[in-house]
Design a protein around this motif. Structure first.
Motif, PDB file in Angstrom:
ATOM      1  N   ALA A  36      46.008  34.125  29.438  1.00  0.00           N
ATOM      2  CA  ALA A  36      46.202  35.839  29.649  1.00  0.00           C
ATOM      3  C   ALA A  36      47.538  35.912  30.312  1.00  0.00           C
ATOM      4  CB  ALA A  36      44.838  36.257  30.386  1.00  0.00           C
ATOM      5  N   LEU A  37      47.672  35.051  31.500  1.00  0.00           N
ATOM      6  CA  LEU A  37      48.966  35.441  32.418  1.00  0.00           C
ATOM      7  C   LEU A  37      50.190  35.100  31.543  1.00  0.00           C
ATOM      8  CD1 LEU A  37      48.056  33.950  35.715  1.00  0.00           C
ATOM      9  CD2 LEU A  37      48.837  36.042  35.306  1.00  0.00           C
ATOM     10  N   ARG A  54      50.559  37.248  28.379  1.00  0.00           N
ATOM     11  CA  ARG A  54      50.384  38.584  28.762  1.00  0.00           C
ATOM     12  C   ARG A  54      49.223  39.481  27.921  1.00  0.00           C
ATOM     13  NH1 ARG A  54      54.502  40.397  32.164  1.00  0.00           N
ATOM     14  NH2 ARG A  54      54.425  42.551  31.341  1.00  0.00           N
ATOM     15  N   HIS A  86      48.656  43.887  31.946  1.00  0.00           N
ATOM     16  CA  HIS A  86      49.230  42.961  31.273  1.00  0.00           C
ATOM     17  C   HIS A  86      48.724  41.346  31.527  1.00  0.00           C
ATOM     18  CE1 HIS A  86      52.176  45.737  29.341  1.00  0.00           C
ATOM     19  NE2 HIS A  86      52.389  46.012  30.571  1.00  0.00           N
ATOM     20  N   ASP A  87      47.435  41.419  32.170  1.00  0.00           N
ATOM     21  CA  ASP A  87      46.705  40.059  32.379  1.00  0.00           C
ATOM     22  C   ASP A  87      45.446  40.482  32.570  1.00  0.00           C
ATOM     23  OD1 ASP A  87      46.431  39.745  35.484  1.00  0.00           O
ATOM     24  OD2 ASP A  87      48.587  40.193  35.008  1.00  0.00           O
ATOM     25  N   SER A 109      46.359  41.928  27.213  1.00  0.00           N
ATOM     26  CA  SER A 109      46.004  42.992  28.081  1.00  0.00           C
ATOM     27  C   SER A 109      44.945  43.952  27.245  1.00  0.00           C
ATOM     28  CB  SER A 109      47.288  43.886  28.164  1.00  0.00           C
ATOM     29  OG  SER A 109      47.687  44.230  26.873  1.00  0.00           O
ATOM     30  N   ARG A 146      42.240  32.583  31.742  1.00  0.00           N
ATOM     31  CA  ARG A 146      42.982  33.148  32.914  1.00  0.00           C
ATOM     32  C   ARG A 146      44.479  33.078  32.476  1.00  0.00           C
ATOM     33  NH1 ARG A 146      45.066  37.158  35.360  1.00  0.00           N
ATOM     34  NH2 ARG A 146      45.796  36.666  37.368  1.00  0.00           N
TER      35      ARG A 146
END
Lengths: 215, 215, 215
Positions: free
Chosen positions: B192-193, B196, B150-151, B198, B189
């Motif tokens: 993406a966090l 989430r 998920h990241d 993936s 980054r």
């Protein structure tokens, strides 16, 4: 193929086998495909990188981009062929055994070709063989297979590395001999797994009764 | 400042960011301030030490005592500014992302300046970027963030390292370009966090239903 | 004996002490005797290998097969003398302390004899001293003793390494002086264990109340 080409082929095949074991552990731990690629890469090239760092040479997995291919292939093979519900530790251990068998040969030969003495070369071959799996298990936070009871892990690698160092010192080493040793190491490791061959525990057997009583 | 000075500044800043992430994990695990300093140091300089060992040079974090300053500062900052009850993994991950963004640049540039081929240099840059965090999590006995679903963790680092290697090969690399790439890597980054993002799991999606059914 | 012989003797003794600590952990974890030998070897030679890789020299534990003797002896001693039910962490920590005391001396001296600057040499000595135990605990999947609260682990090693670097720089270092420093480091470490000396937690004491309230 000449012996250098065979040596590279053995090494890449060993990287692939170990990488598959890393990718299979990634499936078991629920990692994503990139985590699978990374864990497979670490497992596949880890032992060789440790060997090369000790030998003081630029690791061939970084020098030659062809070493990126086996882990990439392993991640794809595992992705497309392995069901996510697959938990079979047996498959992982079989690939691990194949990597172990090849790396105890290529690791020892690499060290010998760097003029390392035979005892140290056998030691480095063993480190090459067990290093990748140890990194895989440590990083993925599982008990290293190296320390499992009821199956010999390092013994076949040590014997294989020792056999190669002895043959080399006697001037009897050849690619064919290396291949035969690898097959024997693989067979011993698989038989040890199947029949749960074991060595004594870390403390003497005279104390086992107490231990079992205490369990 | 000339490009070597900028490069040192980026590197020290990356060490500081990663060191803060290590010190924050130390708080979460209830370590004392010395454990915090040690975990911060390992996280901050670990990736660079691995890179330098592979390049065969004396690690600059050992050659130049100035590299001791960022981890010491990080331990003090975390000690005085972070409540012991702070468990926010988010803060840790933000500092980790900043270190990742800087190290994929400085790691790749260092390798390129050692005449490593561009593919291997991008690989070494990625190893530099993910090495410290991997050591941090492995030593502190937590599941490496690298393998979280998920990241995306390694993807932005790989892209950043690849971009730097490509720009360098084309003769277009400059400190300013490196800075822009670092900002983009950091942004990717963090996004993406947050969202989430993936990639697929290690085993094919055709098996996910079985997996979810089995959960 | 001349100083090089003393230095080798100290180093082998340090390897033996650390190897015993590794073998004792192997007993606690229920490993077999080969796992004990491997964990003992990793613990005994791990710190020195990291030091030698950083110094860019072929690790002496691989160059000189005599380094295989202390771990083999340790595995046998632990096998025959330690009951399997023995869980005494105290014995493990005492041997660990003895290894720590010797390695912060031999590690620093080795680095200094490679013309490393005194600050970096003290740092490398500390890494040599704490590296083996950190590898042992990480690989065996236990919380590294390095991060335990209530006892100083790295502080005595840092002080010992710093004292050796200072004495060397002042031209006052001798084997006897090194021995005295090792005894002091050992004593400080044992007293720290006995009286649970500690340093503040990773987050400031002003937050301890909250923490304790939250526990």
């Amino acid at each position: 193929m000449d012996s250098a080409t065979w040596s590279l082929a053995f090494d890449l095949l060993g990287v692939f086998f170990f990488a598959v074991s890393g990718c299979l552990l990634a499936v078991q731990k629920g990692f994503d495909i990139l985590g699978s690629l990374l864990l497979g890469s670490l497992t596949g090239i880890g032992g060789g990188v440790i060997r090369d760092l000790i030998l003081g040479r630029f690791p061939n997995s970084f020098a030659e981009p062809i070493y990126l291919a086996p882990p990439a292939l392993a991640a794809l093979v595992v992705y497309f062929l392995v069901p996510a519900v697959q938990k079979a530790r047996r498959t992982l251990l079989t690939f691990d055994a194949a990597g172990l068998a090849l790396f105890c040969i290529t690791g020892t030969v690499t060290a010998l070709s760097y003029k390392v003495n035979p005892v140290s070369a056998a030691l480095l071959g063993t480190v090459t063989a067990i290093g990748g799996g140890l990194l895989r298990d440590t990083v993925a936070n599982v008990r290293p297979g190296l320390f499992d009871r009821h199956d010999l892990y390092a013994v076949p690698a040590m014997l294989g590395a020792g056999a190669v160092a002895a043959l080399w010192t006697l001037g009897l080493y050849s690619t064919a001999a290396g291949f035969v040793v690898a097959v024997v190491v693989f067979a011993v490791r698989i038989l040890a797994l199947k029949f749960r061959w074991s060595v004594p525990l870390a403390a003497s057997s005279r104390h086992q009764a107490e231990r079992h009583a205490a369990d």
